[in-house]
Structures are given as structure tokens and as C-alpha cells.
Design a protein around this motif. Structure first.
Motif, short mmCIF file in Angstrom:
data_model
loop_
_atom_site.label_atom_id
_atom_site.label_comp_id
_atom_site.label_asym_id
_atom_site.label_seq_id
_atom_site.Cartn_x
_atom_site.Cartn_y
_atom_site.Cartn_z
N LYS A 12 -3.55 7.49 24.65
CA LYS A 12 -3.67 6.03 25.31
C LYS A 12 -4.61 6.11 26.67
CE LYS A 12 -1.93 1.33 26.12
NZ LYS A 12 -0.64 0.45 26.01
N ILE A 13 -4.20 7.32 27.28
CA ILE A 13 -4.78 7.20 28.74
C ILE A 13 -6.01 8.18 28.73
CG2 ILE A 13 -2.62 6.79 29.88
CD1 ILE A 13 -3.04 9.63 30.91
N HIS A 14 -6.53 8.75 27.61
CA HIS A 14 -7.63 9.47 27.61
C HIS A 14 -9.08 8.50 27.71
CE1 HIS A 14 -5.41 13.10 26.33
NE2 HIS A 14 -6.18 13.55 27.03
N ARG A 15 -9.84 9.08 28.61
CA ARG A 15 -11.28 8.28 28.45
C ARG A 15 -12.27 8.92 27.56
NH1 ARG A 15 -12.28 9.48 35.09
NH2 ARG A 15 -10.32 8.66 35.81
N LYS A 16 -12.38 8.02 26.60
CA LYS A 16 -13.28 8.17 25.28
C LYS A 16 -14.63 8.75 25.70
CE LYS A 16 -10.66 5.42 22.11
NZ LYS A 16 -9.68 4.99 23.28
N THR A 17 -15.28 8.21 26.88
CA THR A 17 -16.55 8.45 27.25
C THR A 17 -16.41 9.92 27.98
OG1 THR A 17 -16.12 7.32 29.39
CG2 THR A 17 -17.47 6.23 27.60
N PHE A 18 -15.20 10.29 28.48
CA PHE A 18 -15.38 11.67 29.08
C PHE A 18 -15.10 12.72 28.10
CE2 PHE A 18 -14.92 10.95 33.79
CZ PHE A 18 -15.79 9.78 33.82
N THR A 19 -14.44 12.40 27.20
CA THR A 19 -13.71 13.42 25.98
C THR A 19 -14.77 13.53 24.86
OG1 THR A 19 -12.44 11.70 24.95
CG2 THR A 19 -11.36 13.32 26.72
N LYS A 20 -15.79 12.64 24.64
CA LYS A 20 -16.52 12.33 23.56
C LYS A 20 -17.23 14.10 23.26
CE LYS A 20 -20.43 10.03 21.44
NZ LYS A 20 -21.04 11.14 21.01
N LYS A 21 -17.70 14.69 23.94
CA LYS A 21 -18.39 16.04 23.96
C LYS A 21 -17.28 16.94 23.29
CE LYS A 21 -21.20 19.46 26.01
NZ LYS A 21 -21.89 19.86 27.48
N ILE A 22 -16.13 16.97 23.68
CA ILE A 22 -14.99 17.88 23.44
C ILE A 22 -14.70 17.63 21.87
CG2 ILE A 22 -12.49 18.43 23.51
CD1 ILE A 22 -12.70 17.73 26.62
N LEU A 23 -14.49 16.29 21.54
CA LEU A 23 -14.42 16.00 20.36
C LEU A 23 -15.38 16.13 19.22
CD1 LEU A 23 -12.24 12.59 20.72
CD2 LEU A 23 -11.27 14.84 20.28
N ASP A 24 -16.61 16.02 19.74
CA ASP A 24 -17.93 16.22 18.84
C ASP A 24 -17.89 17.89 18.57
OD1 ASP A 24 -18.47 13.79 18.78
OD2 ASP A 24 -20.00 13.91 20.32
N ASN A 25 -17.57 18.59 19.68
CA ASN A 25 -17.55 20.07 19.49
C ASN A 25 -16.41 20.60 18.51
OD1 ASN A 25 -19.66 20.49 20.90
ND2 ASN A 25 -18.47 20.97 23.04
N LEU A 26 -15.36 19.98 18.65
CA LEU A 26 -14.24 20.30 17.52
C LEU A 26 -14.61 19.70 16.16
CD1 LEU A 26 -11.30 21.13 17.67
CD2 LEU A 26 -10.73 18.83 17.79
N GLU A 27 -15.37 18.73 16.07
CA GLU A 27 -15.67 18.33 14.64
C GLU A 27 -16.93 19.09 14.24
OE1 GLU A 27 -15.38 15.91 11.64
OE2 GLU A 27 -14.31 15.70 13.36
N LYS A 28 -17.51 19.78 14.93
CA LYS A 28 -18.70 20.63 14.39
C LYS A 28 -17.89 22.03 13.98
CE LYS A 28 -22.31 19.20 17.54
NZ LYS A 28 -23.11 19.48 18.57
#
Length: 206
Positions: free
Chosen positions: A187-203
Motif C-alpha cells: 500500500k505504501i509503495h509509490r507506483k510512479t517510482f516503481t514502474k520501471k522495476i515492475l516493467d523490467n520484471l514483466e519483460k
């Protein structure tokens, strides 16, 4: 550390506010701002005040109590993760700072703001790059904000033990990024700050 304030005092400014924030860079948690008016009388000056990042946690805790004892006035405010994601971190920081000014009981007549931006206010102001290393008032504000946010993250860590927030306070350390990859966002994660991490994980998954 006193030169900026002393020059302003000579110009008849008395209630000089130091403004600083903590938490602009982390991947999680609120951004916390502090405004403080410190007395410039030598008998009230606190030895050891400097950039909060250069102090140990124990020293910061000690100085916080000293600052609260002698401060003419201070206020601590924060902007939420939702606000950071909605209006961006700079605007969220400014919002928290302006709220601090509204919460002060003593009317400020000059602002010293750490960084390279100004606030939308009629109060005379100036930005001071590396202000927490150059201004006594800004350094005091940085210590108050740092201890407040660190304590807040310690409590949040109890709710989300898998992320080890008590160790990194939400910053993008290796242990934090690995936890995000394993557990996803909380809940306390910033989605705009973690988007790149999640995008890389998805790749990687693809």
C-alpha cells in the motif's frame, strides 16, 4: 552555518524559517517536510546541528529533543504516497511545505528553502542549494523531518515485515528491490517510482 541567518537578521528579519524535506527519493512512504524558526541568540545555539544525513541516528535523536526545547516554533507535515503519484514528488513536497507554514503559530517573515525551488507565497524567500549544510535553520528542519520519517517507517515496517522498511526506510536498496520483485507492491509503495522495476520484471517473465 549562521552566516545566512545573521545577514538576514541585520536586515531586520526576525522570524526566519528553515524549510527542508525528507523522502523525495524513496520508492515507498510519504514525503515529510519541516519548517522551523530557531533563535539566533548565541546562548540558545545548539552545537552539532548539521545536515541530518551526516549524523548518526543516535545523534539525530539527541538533537531533535534539543531543537524542540529551544525552537521558537516548528511544524512537521507530509504528503501521502497517493499525492506523490497524483501530482508528482516536487509538487507534493511543496504542498507539505506550504502546510507547514500554515501550521506555524508564529508568523514567518523570511523563508530559507533547501534546494532549487521556491514556494507560491507572498513571504520573502530564497532557495539555498545544499542548504542543510549551509544554513543552521535548514539543518535543524532536516533533522526534525528525518527523525519523524524514520520513526514512521519503523512503525510501517511492523505492518509489512517482508520489505524490511526499518533497514532502508523505503529507499531503493538491493534488499528492497528484491522484496518488490518477490512480493510485488504494498500500500505504501509509490507506483510512479516503481514502474520501471515492475516493467523490467514483466519483460523477464516474458
Amino acid at each position: 552555518m549562521f552566516e545566512i541567518e545573521e545577514n538576514l537578521y541585520k536586515k531586520k528579519f526576525k522570524n526566519i524559517v528553515g524549510l527542508d524535506e525528507v523522502g523525495r527519493g524513496p520508492l515507498a512512504g510519504n514525503v515529510v517536510a519541516c519548517a522551523v524558526i530557531m533563535p539566533l541568540d548565541e546562548k540558545f545555539r545548539i552545537v552539532g546541528i548539521q545536515d541530518s544525513k551526516k549524523l548518526t541516528a543516535k545523534k539525530r535523536e539527541y538533537l531533535v529533543e534539543k531543537i524542540k526545547e529551544v525552537a521558537i516554533d516548528y511544524a512537521i507535515c507530509e504528503s501521502s504516497v497517493e499525492e506523490i503519484d497524483s501530482i508528482n514528488i516536487l509538487n507534493a513536497t511543496k504542498k507539505a511545505m506550504l502546510q507547514c507554514l500554515q501550521n506555524l503559530k508564529v508568523a514567518p517573515d523570511y523563508l530559507l528553502i533547501d534546494g532549487n525551488f521556491l514556494l507560491q507565497t507572498d513571504i520573502p524567500q530564497e532557495c539555498v542549494v545544499r542548504g542543510d549544510s549551509r544554513s543552521y535553520s535548514i539543518a535543524a528542519a532536516s533533522i526534525l523531518a528525518k527523525v519523524y520519517r524514520d520513526n514512521q517507517m519503523q512503525e510501517i515496517a511492523k505492518l509489512y515485515p517482508e520489505y524490511s522498511f526499518e533497514k532502508h526506510k523505503g529507499y531503493g536498496t538491493r534488499i528492497h528491490i528484491e522484496a518488490i520483485k518477490k512480493y510485488g507492491l504494498c500500500k505504501i509503495h509509490r507506483k510512479t517510482f516503481t514502474k520501471k522495476i515492475l516493467d523490467n520484471l514483466e519483460k523477464i517473465k516474458r
